[in-house]
Design an enzyme around this catalytic site. Structure first.
Site, PDB file in Angstrom:
ATOM      1  CG  ASP A 222     -70.383  23.296 -60.993  1.00 24.21           C
ATOM      2  OD1 ASP A 222     -69.609  23.982 -60.309  1.00 24.21           O
ATOM      3  OD2 ASP A 222     -71.635  23.367 -60.892  1.00 24.21           O
TER       4      ASP A 222
ATOM      5  CG  ASP B  30     -67.635  27.024 -61.133  1.00 20.08           C
ATOM      6  OD1 ASP B  30     -67.460  28.259 -61.098  1.00 20.08           O
ATOM      7  OD2 ASP B  30     -67.377  26.286 -60.165  1.00 20.08           O
TER       8      ASP B  30
ATOM      9  CE1 TYR C 158     -64.525  24.024 -61.957  1.00 21.03           C
ATOM     10  CE2 TYR C 158     -65.894  23.365 -63.811  1.00 21.03           C
ATOM     11  CZ  TYR C 158     -65.741  23.612 -62.460  1.00 21.03           C
ATOM     12  OH  TYR C 158     -66.804  23.468 -61.610  1.00 21.03           O
TER      13      TYR C 158
ATOM     14  CG  ASN D  10     -66.461  29.368 -57.384  1.00 22.54           C
ATOM     15  OD1 ASN D  10     -67.486  28.762 -57.686  1.00 22.54           O
ATOM     16  ND2 ASN D  10     -65.359  28.742 -56.998  1.00 22.54           N
TER      17      ASN D  10
ATOM     18  CG  HIS E 114     -71.871  28.936 -59.307  1.00 17.97           C
ATOM     19  ND1 HIS E 114     -71.791  27.817 -60.117  1.00 17.97           N
ATOM     20  CD2 HIS E 114     -70.794  28.868 -58.463  1.00 17.97           C
ATOM     21  CE1 HIS E 114     -70.719  27.109 -59.794  1.00 17.97           C
ATOM     22  NE2 HIS E 114     -70.096  27.731 -58.802  1.00 17.97           N
TER      23      HIS E 114
ATOM     24  CG  HIS F 240     -68.465  23.988 -52.333  1.00 18.69           C
ATOM     25  ND1 HIS F 240     -67.199  24.452 -52.057  1.00 18.69           N
ATOM     26  CD2 HIS F 240     -68.409  23.475 -53.592  1.00 18.69           C
ATOM     27  CE1 HIS F 240     -66.414  24.236 -53.098  1.00 18.69           C
ATOM     28  NE2 HIS F 240     -67.119  23.632 -54.042  1.00 18.69           N
TER      29      HIS F 240
ATOM     30  CG  HIS G 163     -70.493  26.272 -55.417  1.00 18.81           C
ATOM     31  ND1 HIS G 163     -69.299  26.675 -55.994  1.00 18.81           N
ATOM     32  CD2 HIS G 163     -70.326  26.432 -54.070  1.00 18.81           C
ATOM     33  CE1 HIS G 163     -68.464  27.064 -55.041  1.00 18.81           C
ATOM     34  NE2 HIS G 163     -69.047  26.918 -53.880  1.00 18.81           N
ATOM     35  CG  ASP G 164     -71.883  21.358 -52.980  1.00 16.20           C
ATOM     36  OD1 ASP G 164     -70.641  21.385 -52.844  1.00 16.20           O
ATOM     37  OD2 ASP G 164     -72.663  21.608 -52.046  1.00 16.20           O
ATOM     38  CG  HIS G 165     -68.332  19.631 -58.755  1.00 14.95           C
ATOM     39  ND1 HIS G 165     -67.014  19.553 -59.172  1.00 14.95           N
ATOM     40  CD2 HIS G 165     -68.655  20.946 -58.781  1.00 14.95           C
ATOM     41  CE1 HIS G 165     -66.567  20.780 -59.425  1.00 14.95           C
ATOM     42  NE2 HIS G 165     -67.539  21.633 -59.192  1.00 14.95           N
TER      43      HIS G 165
END
Length: 349
Positions: A50, A83, A86, A121, A231, A240, A266-268
């Site tokens: 991410d 990710d 962005y 995603n 991810h 999430h 996914h979760d930051h």
């Protein structure tokens, strides 16, 4: 002799790259790659996810610390948990975000190693084929991104005066899984986002084949350590949370095949959760840039070994065939959490 070793090593690494780029798994449809390990069979790498924001939201600061830690650990490669760019992936192979968010950010000498990446995603909101294209690899040789694939480690060893490649798949094997197509809401409620589902539809067939390929590869693996990378989180206390589709469809396969680590973004945040009914560890490394959501969910403290709602990255070292050491670092390069595990060595004879 040293000169001969360097020339022979360079030749063998070229053979590894050629074989890795052309080989396909004999047990499934997943493509296989080979990654050289160190002469003592140890392996070390960093994990970040991410991240792709043109250096902003502390991406450049995280990258700087990755370079420092990477040099100290003498890392062999880097894993990206997705990710990568962005907010909407890449628009094509000539999108300037590739250079501005990757090539010009991760400039430290220790990070000039192979990067193995999966899609997130946000990457599916752009042109997926761009990130998968060999054009990007020609622009920056570190870049390798596929939907799903397998990575084995190999060791260079002497046999008389001939340098041989010795496969270390019995020690560690990585299984990279394309998790975005599992998530129902991207199909049923995409909001105002457009996703690039080319080569995914019909979705049911794609997921069925992928799960079968992963299950077959895991079942037939003889690796001492099995590491699955995706991810989306299977278990997470972050924004999430759990990905229920992966809990239902992928997690049973990981349990049945004695997977040791599931690594995701996914979760930051940075996070380690232990499975209550197996040795499986859930490791989140999604702090490559924007973070600090501030909405951690309560989790059983017997399972939650570590949680940090901020930027950073993770390292994993296989120091011997029997021991793995994990560490999480913040944006200042400080170690936030360490954890180790080991297994007894066995013989196939």
């Amino acid at each position: 002799m040293a000169h001969l070793w360097r020339k022979a090593t360079a030749f063998c690494l070229a053979i590894i790259a050629l074989v890795g780029l052309c080989s396909v798994s004999s047990v499934a449809e997943l493509q296989r790659f080979e990654q050289p390990a160190k002469a003592d069979s140890s392996l070390s790498f960093l994990v970040v996810g991410d991240w792709g924001r043109r250096g902003s939201f502390n991406q450049s600061r995280v990258a700087h610390q990755m370079g420092r830690v990477g040099e100290a650990l003498d890392i062999d490669f880097v894993i990206s948990t997705g990710d990568n760019f962005y907010d909407n992936g890449l628009s094509g192979v000539h999108d300037s975000d590739f250079e501005k968010s990757f090539t010009k950010v991760y400039t430290a000498p220790s990070l000039q190693k192979q990067w193995y990446s999966v899609l997130g995603n946000h990457d599916y909101r752009g042109k997926v084929e761009a990130q998968l294209s060999p054009v990007l690899t020609r622009m920056d040789s570190r870049w390798l991104c596929l939907r799903s694939f397998i990575l084995n480690a190999v060791r260079l060893g002497w046999a008389g005066v001939i340098l041989l490649l010795i496969l270390l798949a019995e020690i560690v094997e990585f299984f990279f899984v394309d998790t975005t197509p599992f998530v129902d809401k991207y199909f049923t409620d995409p909001e105002d986002h457009e996703y690039d589902w080319k080569d995914i539809l019909p979705r049911e067939s794609y997921l069925s084949n992928l799960l079968q390929d992963v299950e077959t590869a895991l079942r037939e693996s003889t690796a001492k350590w099995k590491i699955v990378v995706g991810h989306h989180a299977i278990r997470s206390a972050g924004h999430h949370g759990d990905t229920v589709e992966l809990v239902d469809q992928l997690l049973p396969i990981l349990r049945a095949n004695n997977v040791d680590f599931y690594v995701n973004g996914h979760d930051h945040c940075l996070e380690q959760i232990s499975s209550p009914d197996s040795s499986l560890q859930f490791l989140t490394s999604g702090g490559g840039s924007k973070a600090w959501r501030g909405d951690m969910e309560w989790w059983n403290p017997q399972e939650m070994r570590f949680y940090y709602d901020g930027q950073g990255f993770m390292s994993l070292q296989i120091t011997t065939a029997t021991q793995v050491d994990i560490a999480f670092y913040d944006v200042y390069g400080e170690v936030l959490h360490r954890w180790s595990t080991s297994k007894e060595m066995y013989s196939s004879m």
